[in-house]
Design an enzyme around this catalytic site. Sequence first.
Site, PDB file in Angstrom:
ATOM      1  N   HIS A   1      67.402  63.764  40.323  1.00 46.60           N
ATOM      2  CA  HIS A   1      66.875  63.863  39.130  1.00 46.60           C
ATOM      3  C   HIS A   1      66.184  62.769  38.463  1.00 46.60           C
ATOM      4  O   HIS A   1      66.201  61.633  38.728  1.00 46.60           O
ATOM      5  CB  HIS A   1      67.768  64.651  38.040  1.00 46.60           C
ATOM      6  CG  HIS A   1      68.654  63.369  37.286  1.00 46.60           C
ATOM      7  ND1 HIS A   1      69.851  63.074  38.154  1.00 46.60           N
ATOM      8  CD2 HIS A   1      68.726  62.911  36.152  1.00 46.60           C
ATOM      9  CE1 HIS A   1      70.356  62.013  37.401  1.00 46.60           C
ATOM     10  NE2 HIS A   1      69.817  62.097  36.239  1.00 46.60           N
TER      11      HIS A   1
ATOM     12  N   ASP B   1      65.399  61.535  34.433  1.00 47.82           N
ATOM     13  CA  ASP B   1      66.142  61.631  33.252  1.00 47.82           C
ATOM     14  C   ASP B   1      65.283  62.477  32.368  1.00 47.82           C
ATOM     15  O   ASP B   1      64.170  62.229  31.933  1.00 47.82           O
ATOM     16  CB  ASP B   1      66.519  60.361  32.558  1.00 47.82           C
ATOM     17  CG  ASP B   1      67.630  59.811  33.291  1.00 47.82           C
ATOM     18  OD1 ASP B   1      68.595  60.594  33.672  1.00 47.82           O
ATOM     19  OD2 ASP B   1      67.784  58.608  33.415  1.00 47.82           O
TER      20      ASP B   1
ATOM     21  N   HIS C   1      66.837  59.635  40.761  1.00 49.36           N
ATOM     22  CA  HIS C   1      67.912  59.095  41.023  1.00 49.36           C
ATOM     23  C   HIS C   1      69.166  60.071  41.212  1.00 49.36           C
ATOM     24  O   HIS C   1      69.215  61.342  40.801  1.00 49.36           O
ATOM     25  CB  HIS C   1      68.375  57.905  40.068  1.00 49.36           C
ATOM     26  CG  HIS C   1      68.448  58.325  38.664  1.00 49.36           C
ATOM     27  ND1 HIS C   1      67.588  58.727  37.848  1.00 49.36           N
ATOM     28  CD2 HIS C   1      69.655  58.564  37.835  1.00 49.36           C
ATOM     29  CE1 HIS C   1      67.935  59.145  36.640  1.00 49.36           C
ATOM     30  NE2 HIS C   1      69.479  58.918  36.637  1.00 49.36           N
TER      31      HIS C   1
ATOM     32  N   ARG D   1      74.800  53.871  27.965  1.00 45.95           N
ATOM     33  CA  ARG D   1      73.035  54.089  28.660  1.00 45.95           C
ATOM     34  C   ARG D   1      72.299  54.352  27.380  1.00 45.95           C
ATOM     35  O   ARG D   1      72.831  54.890  26.242  1.00 45.95           O
ATOM     36  CB  ARG D   1      73.189  55.456  29.453  1.00 45.95           C
ATOM     37  CG  ARG D   1      72.050  56.007  29.911  1.00 45.95           C
ATOM     38  CD  ARG D   1      72.192  57.206  30.631  1.00 45.95           C
ATOM     39  NE  ARG D   1      71.889  58.424  30.122  1.00 45.95           N
ATOM     40  CZ  ARG D   1      71.359  59.440  30.687  1.00 45.95           C
ATOM     41  NH1 ARG D   1      71.157  59.341  31.944  1.00 45.95           N
ATOM     42  NH2 ARG D   1      70.947  60.656  29.844  1.00 45.95           N
TER      43      ARG D   1
HETATM   44  C1  SIN Z   1      72.284  59.154  35.617  1.00 49.11           C
HETATM   45  O1  SIN Z   1      72.055  60.070  36.140  1.00 49.11           O
HETATM   46  O2  SIN Z   1      71.698  58.717  34.669  1.00 49.11           O
HETATM   47  C2  SIN Z   1      73.872  58.310  35.976  1.00 49.11           C
HETATM   48  C3  SIN Z   1      73.599  57.540  37.194  1.00 49.11           C
HETATM   49  C4  SIN Z   1      74.958  56.885  37.540  1.00 49.11           C
HETATM   50  O3  SIN Z   1      75.947  57.163  36.782  1.00 49.11           O
HETATM   51  O4  SIN Z   1      74.967  56.143  38.671  1.00 49.11           O
END
Ligand code: SIN
Length: 290
Positions: free
Chosen positions: A105, A107, A265, A281
């Site tokens: 995806h 973000d 990612h 995050r």
């Molecule tokens: C995410 O998808 O933002 C998280 C990625 C992760 O935890 O490795």
Amino acid sequence: MADFDIRPTGGPIGAEIIGLDVSKPVSDTVFSDVESAFYRHSVVVIRDQTLSPAQLAAFSRRFGQPQANVRAEIQKGDVPEITLISNITENGKRIGSHDAGRYWHSDLCYLDKPSKLTLLHALEVPVRDGVAYGDTRFASMAAAYDALSDDLKEWIDGLKAANSYRYMWNKKAHEFGVRPVLSDKELEKYPPDAIHPVVRTHPVTGLKCLYVCEGYTRESVDMTEAESAAVLRQLFEHVVKPDFLYAHNWRLGDLLMWDNCAVQHKATFDYEPPLRRLMQRCTIEGSVPF
Ligand code: SIN
């Protein structure tokens, strides 16, 4: 001259920065070097950072306006723009999101103004016998677009697709069982679908990037359901070919930043308690995709 090193991975995406401490004020000149490296390499890690939530938020704000996550329950208490991603449960309560990143995806692509970049800071990394688990994998959407045949490029040029938080919610709920399945009525508290171009132009580099992902892209609009399913299946398979990929193997203190137009990612779930993973995050608002 910056007194830190920028070391590219040598692949289409990824670089590391050594010798910079972003908990302290970062001058405009240094920030400009970091920002250039970011747009050049799409995924950049600044090693060895010790950051409180407020310090992470302060550095993140240098890139733009932080976004409040649609899930208030994964916010980090007193700093609303910081959310937690973790596999840890404390006193029977999950801290942070336990199922973030299950699908490929980009973000917050379900918003009219999706995230320009994401900053993810490693507070705890699952390590066994000296090996770190829980890599985050990235796929270059510019490289993936470039590699399409001219016919396919022509076909998808101008197409739009619906990116849907509500669709993702119940898909994840059914597949992984971490979150509850919600009724249509319950899902209404979350944002409605956002319609974005299937191929978007990067607002800074000008590169064309594929902008559909298995996590959120529900359908390509202006075509039949069968045509949409066929084109999306083809694109989802294409974007994760090995040539476009980079896997980030985490170290404690890594501050990883990625460009949500240039890459998508996916997290790797190859560890379980008692191994612990804890990340803080912040996402920064981008512009309307075009
Ligand atoms: C995410 O998808 O933002 C998280 C990625 C992760 O935890 O490795």
